[in-house]
Design an enzyme around this catalytic site. Structure first.
Site, PDB file in Angstrom:
ATOM      1  N   ARG A  64       5.057   4.641  -4.627  1.00  0.00           N
ATOM      2  CA  ARG A  64       4.162   3.506  -4.408  1.00  0.00           C
ATOM      3  C   ARG A  64       3.088   3.484  -5.488  1.00  0.00           C
ATOM      4  NH1 ARG A  64      -0.973   3.870  -0.587  1.00  0.00           N
ATOM      5  NH2 ARG A  64      -1.192   1.896  -1.709  1.00  0.00           N
TER       6      ARG A  64
ATOM      7  N   LYS B  79       3.046 -12.578   1.008  1.00  0.00           N
ATOM      8  CA  LYS B  79       3.943 -11.582   1.617  1.00  0.00           C
ATOM      9  C   LYS B  79       3.198 -10.369   2.178  1.00  0.00           C
ATOM     10  CE  LYS B  79       5.666  -8.381  -1.863  1.00  0.00           C
ATOM     11  NZ  LYS B  79       6.801  -7.900  -2.599  1.00  0.00           N
ATOM     12  N   ASP B  80       1.932 -10.187   1.794  1.00  0.00           N
ATOM     13  CA  ASP B  80       1.142  -9.089   2.354  1.00  0.00           C
ATOM     14  C   ASP B  80       0.387  -9.494   3.614  1.00  0.00           C
ATOM     15  OD1 ASP B  80       1.898  -7.532   0.195  1.00  0.00           O
ATOM     16  OD2 ASP B  80       0.121  -8.023  -0.991  1.00  0.00           O
TER      17      ASP B  80
ATOM     18  N   ARG C 278       3.812   2.209 -10.925  1.00  0.00           N
ATOM     19  CA  ARG C 278       5.224   2.305 -10.582  1.00  0.00           C
ATOM     20  C   ARG C 278       6.103   2.325 -11.829  1.00  0.00           C
ATOM     21  NH1 ARG C 278       6.392  -1.728  -5.726  1.00  0.00           N
ATOM     22  NH2 ARG C 278       4.338  -2.648  -6.036  1.00  0.00           N
TER      23      ARG C 278
ATOM     24  N   ARG D 127      13.526  -2.592   2.848  1.00  0.00           N
ATOM     25  CA  ARG D 127      14.310  -3.790   2.540  1.00  0.00           C
ATOM     26  C   ARG D 127      15.041  -3.612   1.202  1.00  0.00           C
ATOM     27  NH1 ARG D 127      13.299  -7.817  -0.921  1.00  0.00           N
ATOM     28  NH2 ARG D 127      11.199  -7.035  -1.313  1.00  0.00           N
ATOM     29  N   ARG D 128      14.315  -3.150   0.197  1.00  0.00           N
ATOM     30  CA  ARG D 128      14.939  -2.953  -1.110  1.00  0.00           C
ATOM     31  C   ARG D 128      15.924  -1.790  -1.065  1.00  0.00           C
ATOM     32  NH1 ARG D 128       9.032  -3.989  -3.904  1.00  0.00           N
ATOM     33  NH2 ARG D 128       9.321  -6.204  -4.357  1.00  0.00           N
TER      34      ARG D 128
ATOM     35  N   CYS E  11       6.354  -3.148   8.159  1.00  0.00           N
ATOM     36  CA  CYS E  11       6.896  -2.686   6.874  1.00  0.00           C
ATOM     37  C   CYS E  11       7.707  -1.412   7.055  1.00  0.00           C
ATOM     38  CB  CYS E  11       5.824  -2.574   5.799  1.00  0.00           C
ATOM     39  SG  CYS E  11       4.257  -1.959   6.355  1.00  0.00           S
TER      40      CYS E  11
HETATM   41  N1  LIG Z   1       3.906  -5.051  -1.982  1.00  0.00           N
HETATM   42  C1  LIG Z   1       2.794  -5.360  -2.841  1.00  0.00           C
HETATM   43  C2  LIG Z   1       2.956  -6.700  -3.448  1.00  0.00           C
HETATM   44  N2  LIG Z   1       2.493  -7.796  -2.825  1.00  0.00           N
HETATM   45  C3  LIG Z   1       2.813  -8.886  -3.596  1.00  0.00           C
HETATM   46  C4  LIG Z   1       3.471  -8.436  -4.731  1.00  0.00           C
HETATM   47  C5  LIG Z   1       3.995  -9.269  -5.820  1.00  0.00           C
HETATM   48  C6  LIG Z   1       3.714 -10.736  -5.752  1.00  0.00           C
HETATM   49  C7  LIG Z   1       4.465 -11.469  -4.692  1.00  0.00           C
HETATM   50  O1  LIG Z   1       5.486 -10.993  -4.181  1.00  0.00           O
HETATM   51  O2  LIG Z   1       4.023 -12.565  -4.345  1.00  0.00           O
HETATM   52  C8  LIG Z   1       3.547  -7.047  -4.659  1.00  0.00           C
HETATM   53  C9  LIG Z   1       4.131  -6.135  -5.652  1.00  0.00           C
HETATM   54  C10 LIG Z   1       5.616  -5.902  -5.504  1.00  0.00           C
HETATM   55  O3  LIG Z   1       6.189  -6.033  -4.423  1.00  0.00           O
HETATM   56  O4  LIG Z   1       6.241  -5.519  -6.507  1.00  0.00           O
END
Ligand SMILES: NCc1[nH]cc(CCC(=O)O)c1CC(=O)O
Length: 304
Positions: A147, A80-81, A153, A129-130, A243
């Protein structure tokens, strides 16, 4: 034979990378695997809100450079990154089995669910998004931008007097956090918060023509997770999300059929569209593109 696996140094990154390394070793007992920790720009800038310092790729570039230069052979990231476009000369290899795709809310001690939080409760998250999906469900919530890595966090619940913080379930599960903290981990249903595209999926990146390495990774392949990644990232690419805007996606595989649900919103959350399309699993990426087109069209209507 020896292979070098590159990773960021955060606790989550190392846990994920070691999980993959264990699986490579199990499948290839004669291969020596070495871990190399690489510091990225994203690890160096700690105090700036993520949505104010450029884009995806922040945690990735230095690692990809070492892969291109042959200093490492495999890079492990959270899918996802990853930016939607992989640099020339690199590619994603086999996709291992996905962790939980949901988001969780780590609640202040004494609280057990999202529903029972008091009017105006403070929830920490830096993700639009959240934020906007939570506000849709509970418009009274006070969303506080935060962050940092997972520990930071969670600490902010105390430090900033929050009722909870939102995190990815995948990170919490991989780190075994549920048993290490006193706070209740509340799993948020995807009807309330649609996850980020490919949340919970790992990206295993290699050099494009490195068949030797690819062969070692074959045994960790998980077909369903690969299709989910293709569909959700197809949507991400076509919607042209950054993002700075709310984007979510979740693909469900049912035999040969898949369904793909997507969410896209304006930067200020004033409009959000959520929609599902169905198709065949071999068209996963294309289905992502189709969904993006349909959602864009609907968004256009609602803006007029
Ligand atoms: N944004 C950072 C990030 N990138 C991946 C994860 C968690 C693992 C994943 O989603 O695969 C996280 C932490 C989060 O969003 O809490």
């Amino acid at each position: 034979m020896k292979v070098i696996v590159g990773s960021r140094g955060s606790k989550l990154a190392l846990t994920q990378t070691n999980w993959v390394i264990d699986r490579i070793k199990n499948a290839n007992p004669n291969v020596e695997v070495e871990l190399k920790v690489i510091k990225t720009k994203g690890d160096k800038i700690q105090n700036v809100a993520l949505d104010k310092i450029g884009d995806k790729g922040l945690f990735v570039k230095e690692i990809e450079q070492e892969l291109l230069e042959g200093k490492i052979d495999i890079a492990i990231h959270s899918m996802k990154d990853m930016p939607s476009v992989v640099p020339q000369g690199l590619k994603f290899s086999y996709v291992p089995e996905r962790e939980d795709f949901r988001d969780v809310i780590i609640l202040k001690e004494g609280y057990n669910s999202l529903k029972e939080l008091p009017q105006g409760a403070k929830i920490g998250t830096g993700s639009k998004r959240r934020k906007y999906q939570l506000l849709k469900y509970r418009p009274d919530l006070d969303i506080v931008p935060i962050r940092g890595n997972i520990d930071t966090r969670i600490r902010k619940i105390e430090e900033e007097n929050l009722h909870g913080v939102v995190l990815a379930a995948a990170g919490i599960n991989r780190l075994g956090m549920e048993n290490k903290i006193n706070n209740k981990v509340f799993y948020v249903d995807e009807d309330i918060i649609l996850p980020a595209p490919a949340q919970g999926i790992l990206a295993i990146e290699i050099r494009e023509n490195d068949h030797r390495i690819e062969e070692l990774l074959k045994p960790i392949h998980h077909e369903e997770s690969k299709i989910q990644a293709e569909a959700e990232r197809g949507f991400l690419e076509a919607i042209d999300g950054s993002c700075h805007i709310p984007v979510g996606a979740l693909c469900t595989v049912n035999g040969e059929e898949i369904s793909l649900e997507g969410l896209f919103g304006l930067e200020d959350g004033s409009a959000m569209v959520r929609k599902t399309v169905k198709g065949k699993k071999e068209d996963a990426r294309k289905l992502g593109f189709n969904l993006a087109e349909e959602i864009r069209e609907e968004m256009g209507k609602s803006e007029r």
